[in-house]
Scaffold this motif. Structure first.
Motif, PDB file in Angstrom:
ATOM      1  N   VAL A  60       0.658  -1.168   0.196  1.00 15.72           N
ATOM      2  CA  VAL A  60       0.059   0.198   0.351  1.00 15.72           C
ATOM      3  C   VAL A  60       0.664   1.339  -0.081  1.00 15.72           C
ATOM      4  O   VAL A  60       0.375   2.131  -0.864  1.00 15.72           O
ATOM      5  CB  VAL A  60      -0.919  -0.126   1.071  1.00 15.72           C
ATOM      6  N   SER A  61       1.994   1.133   0.877  1.00 14.38           N
ATOM      7  CA  SER A  61       2.761   2.264   0.556  1.00 14.38           C
ATOM      8  C   SER A  61       4.879   2.039   0.974  1.00 14.38           C
ATOM      9  O   SER A  61       4.303   1.078   1.645  1.00 14.38           O
ATOM     10  CB  SER A  61       2.791   3.115   1.905  1.00 14.38           C
ATOM     11  N   ARG A  62       5.004   2.721   0.741  1.00  7.55           N
ATOM     12  CA  ARG A  62       6.649   2.260   0.353  1.00  7.55           C
ATOM     13  C   ARG A  62       7.261   3.759   1.292  1.00  7.55           C
ATOM     14  O   ARG A  62       7.204   4.525   0.964  1.00  7.55           O
ATOM     15  CB  ARG A  62       7.568   2.087  -0.730  1.00  7.55           C
ATOM     16  N   ARG A  63       8.409   3.073   2.094  1.00  5.75           N
ATOM     17  CA  ARG A  63       8.928   3.999   2.494  1.00  5.75           C
ATOM     18  C   ARG A  63       8.032   5.900   3.117  1.00  5.75           C
ATOM     19  O   ARG A  63       8.214   6.901   3.349  1.00  5.75           O
ATOM     20  CB  ARG A  63      10.098   4.890   1.895  1.00  5.75           C
ATOM     21  N   TYR A  64       7.549   4.991   3.886  1.00  5.98           N
ATOM     22  CA  TYR A  64       5.590   6.582   5.202  1.00  5.98           C
ATOM     23  C   TYR A  64       7.170   7.184   5.420  1.00  5.98           C
ATOM     24  O   TYR A  64       7.295   6.207   6.992  1.00  5.98           O
ATOM     25  CB  TYR A  64       5.012   5.746   4.831  1.00  5.98           C
ATOM     26  N   ALA A  65       6.958   8.515   6.071  1.00  2.68           N
ATOM     27  CA  ALA A  65       8.037   8.802   6.823  1.00  2.68           C
ATOM     28  C   ALA A  65       7.743  10.401   7.651  1.00  2.68           C
ATOM     29  O   ALA A  65       6.458  10.600   6.625  1.00  2.68           O
ATOM     30  CB  ALA A  65       9.166   9.543   6.140  1.00  2.68           C
ATOM     31  N   ALA A  66       6.968   9.908   8.686  1.00  3.69           N
ATOM     32  CA  ALA A  66       6.416  11.083  10.015  1.00  3.69           C
ATOM     33  C   ALA A  66       6.641  11.209  10.832  1.00  3.69           C
ATOM     34  O   ALA A  66       7.070   9.989  11.491  1.00  3.69           O
ATOM     35  CB  ALA A  66       4.934  10.727   9.579  1.00  3.69           C
ATOM     36  N   LEU A  67       6.697  12.063  11.903  1.00  2.00           N
ATOM     37  CA  LEU A  67       7.104  12.460  13.156  1.00  2.00           C
ATOM     38  C   LEU A  67       7.677  11.373  13.266  1.00  2.00           C
ATOM     39  O   LEU A  67       8.750  10.730  14.794  1.00  2.00           O
ATOM     40  CB  LEU A  67       5.725  11.743  13.754  1.00  2.00           C
ATOM     41  N   GLY A  68       9.477  11.801  12.531  1.00  2.00           N
ATOM     42  CA  GLY A  68      10.423  11.117  13.163  1.00  2.00           C
ATOM     43  C   GLY A  68      10.530  10.023  12.579  1.00  2.00           C
ATOM     44  O   GLY A  68      12.160   9.593  13.393  1.00  2.00           O
ATOM     45  N   LEU A 126       8.510   4.084  14.826  1.00  2.00           N
ATOM     46  CA  LEU A 126       7.702   3.250  14.094  1.00  2.00           C
ATOM     47  C   LEU A 126       6.104   3.496  14.545  1.00  2.00           C
ATOM     48  O   LEU A 126       5.070   3.729  13.752  1.00  2.00           O
ATOM     49  CB  LEU A 126       7.943   1.647  14.025  1.00  2.00           C
ATOM     50  N   ALA A 127       6.307   2.750  15.758  1.00  2.00           N
ATOM     51  CA  ALA A 127       3.981   3.535  16.300  1.00  2.00           C
ATOM     52  C   ALA A 127       3.981   4.960  16.111  1.00  2.00           C
ATOM     53  O   ALA A 127       2.511   4.850  15.586  1.00  2.00           O
ATOM     54  CB  ALA A 127       4.390   3.053  18.022  1.00  2.00           C
ATOM     55  N   ARG A 128       4.724   5.818  16.445  1.00  2.00           N
ATOM     56  CA  ARG A 128       4.343   7.102  15.882  1.00  2.00           C
ATOM     57  C   ARG A 128       4.255   7.039  14.508  1.00  2.00           C
ATOM     58  O   ARG A 128       2.846   8.249  14.109  1.00  2.00           O
ATOM     59  CB  ARG A 128       5.061   7.672  15.814  1.00  2.00           C
ATOM     60  N   ALA A 129       5.118   6.749  14.001  1.00  2.00           N
ATOM     61  CA  ALA A 129       4.959   7.043  12.222  1.00  2.00           C
ATOM     62  C   ALA A 129       3.641   5.723  11.714  1.00  2.00           C
ATOM     63  O   ALA A 129       2.756   6.377  11.059  1.00  2.00           O
ATOM     64  CB  ALA A 129       6.213   6.466  11.746  1.00  2.00           C
ATOM     65  N   ALA A 130       3.010   5.638  12.204  1.00  2.00           N
ATOM     66  CA  ALA A 130       2.114   4.525  11.419  1.00  2.00           C
ATOM     67  C   ALA A 130       0.602   4.871  12.095  1.00  2.00           C
ATOM     68  O   ALA A 130      -0.209   4.389  11.450  1.00  2.00           O
ATOM     69  CB  ALA A 130       2.061   2.535  13.029  1.00  2.00           C
ATOM     70  N   ARG A 131       0.955   5.480  13.602  1.00  2.00           N
ATOM     71  CA  ARG A 131      -0.220   5.762  13.915  1.00  2.00           C
ATOM     72  C   ARG A 131      -1.081   7.355  13.171  1.00  2.00           C
ATOM     73  O   ARG A 131      -1.515   7.901  12.756  1.00  2.00           O
ATOM     74  CB  ARG A 131      -0.765   6.798  15.508  1.00  2.00           C
ATOM     75  N   HIS A 132      -0.049   8.046  12.160  1.00  2.00           N
ATOM     76  CA  HIS A 132      -0.183   9.073  11.424  1.00  2.00           C
ATOM     77  C   HIS A 132      -0.463   8.528  10.587  1.00  2.00           C
ATOM     78  O   HIS A 132      -1.336   9.314  10.028  1.00  2.00           O
ATOM     79  CB  HIS A 132       1.568   9.734  11.246  1.00  2.00           C
ATOM     80  N   TRP A 133      -0.326   7.843  10.256  1.00  2.00           N
ATOM     81  CA  TRP A 133      -0.285   6.973   8.915  1.00  2.00           C
ATOM     82  C   TRP A 133      -1.515   6.590   8.450  1.00  2.00           C
ATOM     83  O   TRP A 133      -2.719   6.977   7.927  1.00  2.00           O
ATOM     84  CB  TRP A 133       0.368   5.321   8.168  1.00  2.00           C
ATOM     85  N   LEU A 134      -2.243   6.187   9.870  1.00  2.00           N
ATOM     86  CA  LEU A 134      -3.472   5.977  10.304  1.00  2.00           C
ATOM     87  C   LEU A 134      -4.839   6.645   9.965  1.00  2.00           C
ATOM     88  O   LEU A 134      -5.435   6.760   9.395  1.00  2.00           O
ATOM     89  CB  LEU A 134      -3.871   4.626  11.079  1.00  2.00           C
ATOM     90  N   SER A 135      -3.937   8.043  10.692  1.00  2.00           N
ATOM     91  CA  SER A 135      -4.678   8.967  10.907  1.00  2.00           C
ATOM     92  C   SER A 135      -4.694   9.794   9.373  1.00  2.00           C
ATOM     93  O   SER A 135      -5.928  10.396   9.161  1.00  2.00           O
ATOM     94  CB  SER A 135      -4.611  10.715  11.540  1.00  2.00           C
TER      95      SER A 135
END
Length: 126
Positions: free
Chosen positions: A35-43, A82-91
């Protein structure tokens, strides 16, 4: 910084990208859709986000000289990012909120088959 440092960084980066391609191929063979590759967010960065059925897997890919080195490379600090980035992706992808969510890892080493491990960490790691 030595003259060799940028070259070593580039080599590591290329090895990582090759590992991600191999991991994506392995997951697709196992029935996942990337679904996504190299998703970067919130460090933090998620190497791959993969979907199979009603499961979303946030996948960390570790390419090392051997599989044991790859396994220990997912530190508690890395899990928090990873957890922070995953929550951002979900939002930003509310369609996935009701699905089963998990962290997976794919370990890659030269001349070895990649190894996929499901559910290696919790989304609530922050």
């Amino acid at each position: 910084m030595t003259a060799a440092a940028p070259r070593q960084r580039l080599t590591s980066h290329r090895r990582g990208l090759g590992g991600e391609r191999l991991a994506a191929l392995l997951l697709m063979v196992k029935g996942y859709r990337i679904v996504s590759r190299r998703y970067a967010a919130l460090g933090g960065e998620i190497d791959l986000v993969a979907k199979r059925g009603r499961t979303i897997a946030f996948v960390e890919v570790k390419a090392r000289r051997d599989l044991d080195d790859a396994r220990v490379a997912i530190t508690p600090d890395k899990r928090r990012r990873l957890a922070r980035a995953a929550r951002h992706w979900l939002s930003h992808n509310p369609w996935a909120v009701g699905m089963t969510l998990r962290f997976d890892a794919v370990f890659v080493a030269p001349r070895r088959l990649p190894r996929h491990l499901a559910n290696v960490a919790s989304l609530a790691t922050d």
